[in-house]
Design an enzyme around this catalytic site. Sequence first.
Site, mmCIF file in Angstrom:
data_model
loop_
_atom_site.group_PDB
_atom_site.id
_atom_site.type_symbol
_atom_site.label_atom_id
_atom_site.label_comp_id
_atom_site.label_asym_id
_atom_site.label_seq_id
_atom_site.Cartn_x
_atom_site.Cartn_y
_atom_site.Cartn_z
ATOM 1 N N LYS A 123 34.797 52.110 40.348
ATOM 2 C CA LYS A 123 34.702 50.649 40.201
ATOM 3 C C LYS A 123 33.251 50.233 40.367
ATOM 4 O O LYS A 123 32.631 50.514 41.391
ATOM 5 C CB LYS A 123 35.576 49.966 41.259
ATOM 6 C CG LYS A 123 35.393 48.450 41.354
ATOM 7 C CD LYS A 123 36.147 47.888 42.558
ATOM 8 C CE LYS A 123 35.842 46.403 42.775
ATOM 9 N NZ LYS A 123 36.515 45.879 43.977
ATOM 10 N N LYS A 148 35.528 33.336 46.450
ATOM 11 C CA LYS A 148 35.443 33.751 47.845
ATOM 12 C C LYS A 148 34.670 32.707 48.645
ATOM 13 O O LYS A 148 33.880 31.930 48.092
ATOM 14 C CB LYS A 148 34.694 35.088 47.956
ATOM 15 C CG LYS A 148 35.351 36.274 47.283
ATOM 16 C CD LYS A 148 34.460 37.497 47.427
ATOM 17 C CE LYS A 148 35.013 38.694 46.684
ATOM 18 N NZ LYS A 148 36.214 39.247 47.344
ATOM 19 N N GLU A 190 39.873 41.790 40.676
ATOM 20 C CA GLU A 190 39.290 42.249 39.417
ATOM 21 C C GLU A 190 39.027 43.750 39.402
ATOM 22 O O GLU A 190 38.981 44.364 38.335
ATOM 23 C CB GLU A 190 37.983 41.490 39.142
ATOM 24 C CG GLU A 190 36.739 42.016 39.852
ATOM 25 C CD GLU A 190 36.834 42.025 41.382
ATOM 26 O OE1 GLU A 190 36.249 42.945 41.989
ATOM 27 O OE2 GLU A 190 37.478 41.132 41.952
ATOM 28 N N ASP A 201 30.152 45.963 45.878
ATOM 29 C CA ASP A 201 31.431 46.182 45.213
ATOM 30 C C ASP A 201 31.311 47.171 44.055
ATOM 31 O O ASP A 201 32.276 47.396 43.337
ATOM 32 C CB ASP A 201 32.005 44.855 44.711
ATOM 33 C CG ASP A 201 33.512 44.779 44.854
ATOM 34 O OD1 ASP A 201 34.076 45.613 45.578
ATOM 35 O OD2 ASP A 201 34.133 43.892 44.233
ATOM 36 N N ARG A 254 40.803 46.330 40.293
ATOM 37 C CA ARG A 254 41.890 47.143 39.751
ATOM 38 C C ARG A 254 41.996 46.989 38.237
ATOM 39 O O ARG A 254 42.484 47.876 37.547
ATOM 40 C CB ARG A 254 43.204 46.793 40.443
ATOM 41 C CG ARG A 254 43.689 45.374 40.227
ATOM 42 C CD ARG A 254 44.651 44.907 41.296
ATOM 43 N NE ARG A 254 43.964 44.739 42.569
ATOM 44 C CZ ARG A 254 44.571 44.372 43.694
ATOM 45 N NH1 ARG A 254 45.881 44.145 43.689
ATOM 46 N NH2 ARG A 254 43.894 44.227 44.802
ATOM 47 N N ASP A 274 30.615 40.391 43.089
ATOM 48 C CA ASP A 274 31.963 39.829 43.014
ATOM 49 C C ASP A 274 32.007 38.473 43.700
ATOM 50 O O ASP A 274 32.060 38.388 44.930
ATOM 51 C CB ASP A 274 32.969 40.789 43.661
ATOM 52 C CG ASP A 274 34.397 40.260 43.576
ATOM 53 O OD1 ASP A 274 34.644 39.364 42.737
ATOM 54 O OD2 ASP A 274 35.254 40.746 44.329
ATOM 55 N N ASP A 322 40.238 37.344 41.828
ATOM 56 C CA ASP A 322 39.516 38.122 42.845
ATOM 57 C C ASP A 322 40.125 39.517 43.020
ATOM 58 O O ASP A 322 39.685 40.275 43.870
ATOM 59 C CB ASP A 322 39.507 37.367 44.182
ATOM 60 C CG ASP A 322 38.493 37.937 45.163
ATOM 61 O OD1 ASP A 322 37.529 38.592 44.703
ATOM 62 O OD2 ASP A 322 38.660 37.742 46.382
#
Length: 474
Positions: free
Chosen positions: A241, A253, A325, A264, A327, A246, A323
Amino acid sequence: MIAWHCITSLSQAQPGGQLIARAACPLLPDNVLMNEMRGKPEIADTRFGCAPFARVTLLPDALWQESLTESLVNALRPLLAMPVSSRLIVDMTDIHHTTQLQLLRFLFNQAHRLDDLGLRKSDAAAVRITHIEALCLPEQQAKLDALLRQQQAIAAGMIAARRLADLPADRCTPQFVVDEAQRLCAPFPALRCEVLDETQIAAQGLGLLQAVGKGASCPPRLLAIHYDGAAQTPVRCYVGKGITFDTGGLWLKDGAGMYTMKYDMCGAANVLGLLLAVAELALPVRIMGVLALAENAIGPDAMQPGSVARACNGLTVEINNTDAEGRLVLADAIAWAAQRQPQARYIIDMATLTGAVVKALGYELSGLMTQNDALREALTDAGKGCGDEVWSLPLDARLKKQTDSAIADLCNTPTNNAAISASAAWLLHHFCPPEIPWAHLDISGTALWRENGRSVASGRPIPLLVEHLLADLA
């Protein structure tokens, strides 16, 4: 990188080094200072009267045999924050194997500090460790030489991943990661990079990666790094990933939750670091590493809660939380890897995916989710062997309702907010064909090292994956 060599007597050490040893080391000199320091029940440390050494640190024997809590590394961390010498003489005469691996990786990782990013003024006169002299018995030298060479290569991969992850997100964009990967891979003939830009991502049907990245001014990228260290062998695949920042998208967030979101992309950075370590070790294997790179931003084109996107394997996903995202980009990358390598030996993905795994396992264990018992056992054993451990969480059809959608094949988050980490893995398993063994590593707790309220990249789980790969090749 930090240089090294083995010595079998302290008389072979260069003067002015910092000696670190266990209290009972048989190669220590028999003098008043050493005997007095040996009598201390805790850490004994001095910079006075210890010539020819600049500093002597003796640690209790128990620390050299304990691997579960990294007590030896944790004791040395503050001592080496400001070393007094560029040379370390480190006792390797009697140390638990796993503890030895942890110690060597820690020492070689001293080659990277945040100051090296060049983003603040630093003290040019500050001492940096440049050389390790590994003190051992003559009969240990050959094995220790090989171990030092191996752990130096692993640390080099970790440092490459750490440097990339530590960079601010305004610099470390998806295209920057591609450029940096190409630069780092160039010296290794066995490594080659393949890049999909936003147009190719759309053309190849990677709709989930496209959905996540389309709201940002920095477009998404898919980077495949191929390592050809052998011929006619099954390809091992690793997927990371790579959300370079993010915001949470329209599911925004709060400020505190966003502060560390430049990290991230640690999963992608660690795939790159793994490939570099493998190339440095010249392992006889074929590997494909896939980095799914995007920025989850807010903008006129940002994905909206309730929208539906289609992955490259044809499955549709309702995006009920923007949020969640990570996966999405992982799902597309896993499916793409499986299409490219239908005979893959396995696919292992890694991601800073959920805060829930930290609540479950803390900061020392990576979450492991797989339906393949052999892969679960192999990864668990590798983690125990190298001190970069995983803990298995359940993954079976009892999680099915967590990804049910009324409008699409799947939804990206459970509406009941339960079993968040395992539910994410259940979503991901739909994107790897059942004939390919697959495992998911949630590294939200382990990808960062935390102290005094600050976080920096750790380079985990590169040690785990190299250990697993070495065992798989044996």
